[in-house]
Every structure is written in C-alpha cells, then in structure tokens.
Design a protein around this motif. Structure first.
Motif, PDB file in Angstrom:
ATOM      1  N   MET A 110       0.853  -1.198   0.000  1.00  0.00           N
ATOM      2  CA  MET A 110       0.000   0.000   0.000  1.00  0.00           C
ATOM      3  C   MET A 110       0.887   1.246   0.000  1.00  0.00           C
ATOM      4  O   MET A 110       1.761   1.392   0.846  1.00  0.00           O
ATOM      5  N   PRO A 111       0.691   2.161  -0.946  1.00  0.00           N
ATOM      6  CA  PRO A 111       1.560   3.343  -1.017  1.00  0.00           C
ATOM      7  C   PRO A 111       1.352   4.269   0.174  1.00  0.00           C
ATOM      8  O   PRO A 111       0.255   4.340   0.735  1.00  0.00           O
ATOM      9  N   HIS A 112       2.417   4.952   0.553  1.00  0.00           N
ATOM     10  CA  HIS A 112       2.342   5.906   1.648  1.00  0.00           C
ATOM     11  C   HIS A 112       1.774   7.230   1.146  1.00  0.00           C
ATOM     12  O   HIS A 112       2.089   7.678   0.046  1.00  0.00           O
ATOM     13  N   ASP A 113       0.969   7.864   1.986  1.00  0.00           N
ATOM     14  CA  ASP A 113       0.415   9.177   1.652  1.00  0.00           C
ATOM     15  C   ASP A 113       1.344  10.241   2.226  1.00  0.00           C
ATOM     16  O   ASP A 113       1.307  10.532   3.417  1.00  0.00           O
ATOM     17  N   HIS A 114       2.203  10.814   1.359  1.00  0.00           N
ATOM     18  CA  HIS A 114       3.185  11.781   1.827  1.00  0.00           C
ATOM     19  C   HIS A 114       2.591  13.167   2.048  1.00  0.00           C
ATOM     20  O   HIS A 114       3.282  14.067   2.485  1.00  0.00           O
ATOM     21  N   ASP A 115       1.314  13.338   1.688  1.00  0.00           N
ATOM     22  CA  ASP A 115       0.682  14.635   1.904  1.00  0.00           C
ATOM     23  C   ASP A 115      -0.601  14.481   2.713  1.00  0.00           C
ATOM     24  O   ASP A 115      -1.481  15.332   2.643  1.00  0.00           O
ATOM     25  N   GLY A 116      -0.699  13.395   3.452  1.00  0.00           N
ATOM     26  CA  GLY A 116      -1.869  13.174   4.272  1.00  0.00           C
ATOM     27  C   GLY A 116      -1.837  13.989   5.551  1.00  0.00           C
ATOM     28  O   GLY A 116      -0.867  14.705   5.823  1.00  0.00           O
ATOM     29  N   PRO A 117      -2.857  13.889   6.390  1.00  0.00           N
ATOM     30  CA  PRO A 117      -2.930  14.695   7.616  1.00  0.00           C
ATOM     31  C   PRO A 117      -1.787  14.425   8.585  1.00  0.00           C
ATOM     32  O   PRO A 117      -1.280  15.342   9.220  1.00  0.00           O
ATOM     33  N   LEU A 118      -1.347  13.147   8.681  1.00  0.00           N
ATOM     34  CA  LEU A 118      -0.243  12.853   9.598  1.00  0.00           C
ATOM     35  C   LEU A 118       1.069  13.453   9.104  1.00  0.00           C
ATOM     36  O   LEU A 118       1.869  13.963   9.896  1.00  0.00           O
ATOM     37  N   ALA A 119       1.284  13.401   7.792  1.00  0.00           N
ATOM     38  CA  ALA A 119       2.506  13.986   7.222  1.00  0.00           C
ATOM     39  C   ALA A 119       2.505  15.501   7.403  1.00  0.00           C
ATOM     40  O   ALA A 119       3.537  16.104   7.737  1.00  0.00           O
ATOM     41  N   ARG A 120       1.354  16.130   7.202  1.00  0.00           N
ATOM     42  CA  ARG A 120       1.277  17.577   7.379  1.00  0.00           C
ATOM     43  C   ARG A 120       1.480  17.961   8.846  1.00  0.00           C
ATOM     44  O   ARG A 120       2.121  18.976   9.153  1.00  0.00           O
ATOM     45  N   LEU A 121       0.937  17.143   9.742  1.00  0.00           N
ATOM     46  CA  LEU A 121       1.133  17.402  11.173  1.00  0.00           C
ATOM     47  C   LEU A 121       2.605  17.301  11.536  1.00  0.00           C
ATOM     48  O   LEU A 121       3.137  18.141  12.293  1.00  0.00           O
ATOM     49  N   ARG A 122       3.286  16.315  10.990  1.00  0.00           N
ATOM     50  CA  ARG A 122       4.707  16.140  11.281  1.00  0.00           C
ATOM     51  C   ARG A 122       5.512  17.322  10.756  1.00  0.00           C
ATOM     52  O   ARG A 122       6.400  17.831  11.448  1.00  0.00           O
ATOM     53  N   ARG A 123       5.206  17.760   9.534  1.00  0.00           N
ATOM     54  CA  ARG A 123       5.918  18.913   8.985  1.00  0.00           C
ATOM     55  C   ARG A 123       5.672  20.153   9.840  1.00  0.00           C
ATOM     56  O   ARG A 123       6.565  20.984  10.030  1.00  0.00           O
ATOM     57  N   GLY A 124       4.463  20.274  10.353  1.00  0.00           N
ATOM     58  CA  GLY A 124       4.159  21.396  11.229  1.00  0.00           C
ATOM     59  C   GLY A 124       4.983  21.361  12.504  1.00  0.00           C
ATOM     60  O   GLY A 124       5.463  22.404  12.977  1.00  0.00           O
ATOM     61  N   HIS A 125       5.181  20.141  13.057  1.00  0.00           N
ATOM     62  CA  HIS A 125       6.011  20.007  14.251  1.00  0.00           C
ATOM     63  C   HIS A 125       7.469  20.350  13.945  1.00  0.00           C
ATOM     64  O   HIS A 125       8.148  21.001  14.755  1.00  0.00           O
ATOM     65  N   GLU A 126       7.949  19.916  12.781  1.00  0.00           N
ATOM     66  CA  GLU A 126       9.322  20.247  12.398  1.00  0.00           C
ATOM     67  C   GLU A 126       9.490  21.754  12.243  1.00  0.00           C
ATOM     68  O   GLU A 126      10.494  22.332  12.706  1.00  0.00           O
ATOM     69  N   GLU A 127       8.541  22.397  11.596  1.00  0.00           N
ATOM     70  CA  GLU A 127       8.613  23.845  11.423  1.00  0.00           C
ATOM     71  C   GLU A 127       8.625  24.559  12.769  1.00  0.00           C
ATOM     72  O   GLU A 127       9.345  25.549  12.963  1.00  0.00           O
ATOM     73  N   LEU A 128       7.820  24.068  13.710  1.00  0.00           N
ATOM     74  CA  LEU A 128       7.758  24.680  15.041  1.00  0.00           C
ATOM     75  C   LEU A 128       9.110  24.575  15.739  1.00  0.00           C
ATOM     76  O   LEU A 128       9.614  25.566  16.306  1.00  0.00           O
ATOM     77  N   VAL A 129       9.732  23.415  15.713  1.00  0.00           N
ATOM     78  CA  VAL A 129      11.029  23.216  16.359  1.00  0.00           C
ATOM     79  C   VAL A 129      12.095  24.102  15.711  1.00  0.00           C
ATOM     80  O   VAL A 129      12.879  24.769  16.401  1.00  0.00           O
ATOM     81  N   LEU A 130      12.125  24.143  14.397  1.00  0.00           N
ATOM     82  CA  LEU A 130      13.108  24.961  13.692  1.00  0.00           C
ATOM     83  C   LEU A 130      12.894  26.448  13.963  1.00  0.00           C
ATOM     84  O   LEU A 130      13.850  27.205  14.139  1.00  0.00           O
ATOM     85  N   ARG A 131      11.637  26.872  14.020  1.00  0.00           N
ATOM     86  CA  ARG A 131      11.355  28.286  14.276  1.00  0.00           C
ATOM     87  C   ARG A 131      11.803  28.686  15.682  1.00  0.00           C
ATOM     88  O   ARG A 131      12.367  29.764  15.883  1.00  0.00           O
ATOM     89  N   LEU A 132      11.573  27.819  16.661  1.00  0.00           N
ATOM     90  CA  LEU A 132      11.985  28.120  18.035  1.00  0.00           C
ATOM     91  C   LEU A 132      13.506  28.214  18.144  1.00  0.00           C
ATOM     92  O   LEU A 132      14.040  29.097  18.822  1.00  0.00           O
ATOM     93  N   LEU A 133      14.225  27.321  17.474  1.00  0.00           N
ATOM     94  CA  LEU A 133      15.686  27.363  17.521  1.00  0.00           C
ATOM     95  C   LEU A 133      16.224  28.571  16.760  1.00  0.00           C
ATOM     96  O   LEU A 133      17.223  29.164  17.159  1.00  0.00           O
TER      97      LEU A 133
END
Length: 406
Positions: free
Chosen positions: A1-24
């Motif tokens: 089954m192919p992975h959904d690289h733009d699904g809600p979980l992927a977007r949530l993860r990218r949001g968490h990465e952006e938050l960490v990078l912005r704080l640093l």
C-alpha cells in the motif's frame, strides 16, 4: 500500500518540524527540556522530531563544556546547523553604515562600521555596505549561503510583509508609509536595490526599533520578553519588545519616544510640534545647552571636572526619566534600556534618568524598576536587523546534506 506523503499525519509532522526549527532560529541554542516547554510537544514526539532533524543535518546537538557539566547525564544544547545559512544586518544610520553577520546557530561571525558624510547618496551607501560585508570574517563570508538581509533605516517605516514567491524565496514588500512619503519611496527603493545587489530576501525596519530587538536578543536585556528601549543620539527614538517580539504599531510608527512632549513651552521640533523630548535630550540639544562644548567627544571628556556639563546632563536625564515613567506606567516593561551615544556619559546621565523615572512611577511599580545601560554600542541596529530575519524568516528549505556535516 503506497504511503500518503501529503496526508494529515505527514502535514502534522511537517508542522512540528517547522515549530522546532522556528523556536531554535528565534531563541538560539535550547536544551530538549526548554524546547519541550516552548513547543508544547510531548516528550516522545519531540524526541522523534529532533532525531529526524539531526539526522537530516538541519540541527546539531552540542554537549556542554566541561566547566558547565553537573552531576547526572550531560544536557546537550540543540541549535540550527551553523552551515544551514547566514543572515546579514545592515544599519544605515545618519552618518555611518554598520554591518554584522550571524549564522543560524546565533553565532556572531563579524561586524564592521564606516562613517560617511550625512549627505552621501543612497547608492554610495549601499556600495559602502557591500564593501563592509565583503570584509566580514576576513573576507571568508559565503554570500551564497545567505538566507536573508535585515536592514535598519532612520525615520518612520510602515508595515511590510514577507511572502513566498513562486521560487520559494522570500520577497520583501513595502506597504504604505503613513508619514514622510518621500522617505517611504526611498526606503522601498533601498530594499529593491539591496535585493538586487545580494540576491536574497530583504526585511526592513526602523533602526532604533531594531536596536531594541538586539538588546533583547544579545544585549543588556538578553532573554527578557518585555523590554522598553530608548536611544539618545542625534535624534531620540525608542523601541518596544513585547512577548519577545518587536512591536511596530498598527501603522509602523511605534517607538517615537523622542516626540513625546517633554516641555509644553519648549522650542520647535523637526516633527512640527514643540517641546518634544528630542528638543532637550538629543546630542544637539545637550551641546546647545552647554556654554562651550563643540562636539560630543569634548563634552564627555570634560564631564568629570565640568559642573556645567553635569548640570546639562542632569536636566536632560530628568526629562528623559519623566517621559519614560509615563511610558512604563502605561506599558509595564520588565526592563528599560538606555542606549545611544549620550549614554556613554554613564552615571552622570543614568543617575538623573533613574531618579526621575522612579519618582514618577506608580509607587507599586518602583520596587520593580530595572534600568540598564545598553551594551551593544553602534552595531546594535545591524544586530537587531539580523534578529528580525531570524525571528521572521519561514522554515529554512535548504538544509546542508548529511554528508556535508562536519
């Protein structure tokens, strides 16, 4: 089954990465515990995000120095990878150009300054700034790695927004200025000219406001979230940092402390009013009030043995403290910072300011008064311009490849 690289979980993860990078990017090096408190992420989620970003070369973990280690497991400091990008700050002051460079780990790479005639043209000032930037870090600054330039200018600066263009880079946009239309056009042209010269995004603001941000980021009030700053120079200006962010006001006109009325019966001011603080506490006003001083260096040199100089500073400092008390009563800053060339007078100026400030504060606020002298000097505006870039740039999209990490 192919992975959904733009699904809600992927977007949530990218949001968490952006938050960490912005704080640093905004705060500089942080421990995992500090990062967890600021981000609100769970310990497990944060550990996962940090691991991925370290593996990707976006951030680095640095163990504490031997002198800082305590019992127990060493606490690493997390920061953006120094090679992930650099930011340059340029302050186009009235009679000088100041530049500084910082990498994304908040490490100052270098700074430089050069005086010039007050009537030097805009293109000549930009050329001077370009030369100074080229000299930073012994000429080893990698301009190709720049992630942005922050610029400080004299005078009102209207709101401006930064947005992504089709290339994914930032483009500075100058909104309407609410005063001094001619200066507005000059500022907008300056941003465009710098964008063409350096090929990177440009963020522009008033240089005194930027000095306030610098003192709250690296200087006398480092780490303080609510800071009031006043600069006593050829003009008088100020800046306010609220909740760790620079406050510009609805129309970009905040920080004009020099144009608060200090003497209702005073002389005319360049702004069109009378009796502004700038008419009694700027360098020119102080020199005019002294019977013999020709310039600021001679005035400061004579200060220890000159009762006239002390009298002039006492009067100016009292006016400054009275105005600051009104601002403090309204805004309630944690720290008030006094900067500018006049602040080099030290206790002879700081003392009268503090006495008047305390006398006019509400009694409940007096024990909380924290007045400090600025520490960053003439490069404060350029460093504040860098802080503007670090605070406002979006997620960095070009991390160093893992194999390039040393």
């Amino acid at each position: 089954m192919p992975h959904d690289h733009d699904g809600p979980l992927a977007r949530l993860r990218r949001g968490h990465e952006e938050l960490v990078l912005r704080l640093l990017r905004t705060h500089g090096p942080l421990s995992r515990g500090e990062l967890g408190r600021l981000s609100g992420l769970s310990r497990t989620t944060l550990y996962d995000i940090v691991t991925v970003l370290v593996d990707a070369g976006a951030i680095v973990a640095t163990p504490p120095a031997a002198a800082e280690r305590r019992r127990g497991r060493p606490v690493d400091a997390l920061s953006l990878h120094p090679g992930a990008g650099q930011a340059i700050g340029i302050d186009f002051a009235r009679r000088a150009v100041h530049v500084a460079a910082v990498n994304l780990a908040h490490e100052v790479i270098g700074s430089a300054s050069a005086p010039h005639a007050a009537d030097l043209g805009r293109e000549e000032r930009v050329a001077l700034a370009e030369r100074l930037v080229g000299e930073l870090a012994g000429g080893r600054l990698r301009l190709g790695a720049l992630s942005g330039i922050g610029v400080g200018v004299v005078g009102p600066v209207g709101e401006r927004r930064a947005q992504r263009a089709g290339t994914g880079e930032l483009v500075a946009q100058e909104g309407e200025f609410t005063a001094r239309a001619e200066a507005a056009g000059s500022h907008a042209d300056l941003a465009v000219l710098l964008r063409k010269r350096f090929g990177v995004p440009v963020l522009l603001d008033n240089n005194t406001r930027l000095a306030a941000l610098a003192e709250a980021t690296w200087g006398a009030a480092a780490g303080v979230q609510d800071v009031l700053y006043v600069r006593l120079s050829h003009g008088v200006g100020g800046g306010l940092v609220v909740g760790g962010a620079l406050h510009r006001g609805a129309h970009g006109l905040s920080g004009e402390l020099g144009h608060i009325t200090a003497d209702p019966d005073g002389g005319p001011c360049s702004c069109g009013k009378r009796g502004c603080l700038e008419t009694v506490a700027s360098i020119g006003a102080v020199l005019d009030a002294h019977p013999t001083a020709a310039d600021l260096p001679s005035f400061l040199a004579a200060l220890p043995d000159d009762p006239d100089a002390r009298r002039v500073l006492d009067a100016a400092g009292t006016r400054v403290g009275t105005v600051l008390a009104a601002v403090c009563n309204a805004l309630g800053p944690e720290v008030t910072v006094l900067g500018g060339e006049l602040a080099a007078a030290g206790p002879a100026l700081l003392g009268p300011v503090e006495r008047a400030l305390s006398a006019h504060l509400m009694p409940v606020s007096r024990p909380l008064l924290d007045l400090r002298a600025a520490v960053l000097g003439e490069v404060a505006g350029a460093l504040g311009a860098i802080a503007l870039v670090l605070h406002e740039s979006p997620l960095l999209t070009r991390y160093p490849a893992p194999e390039s990490v040393e």
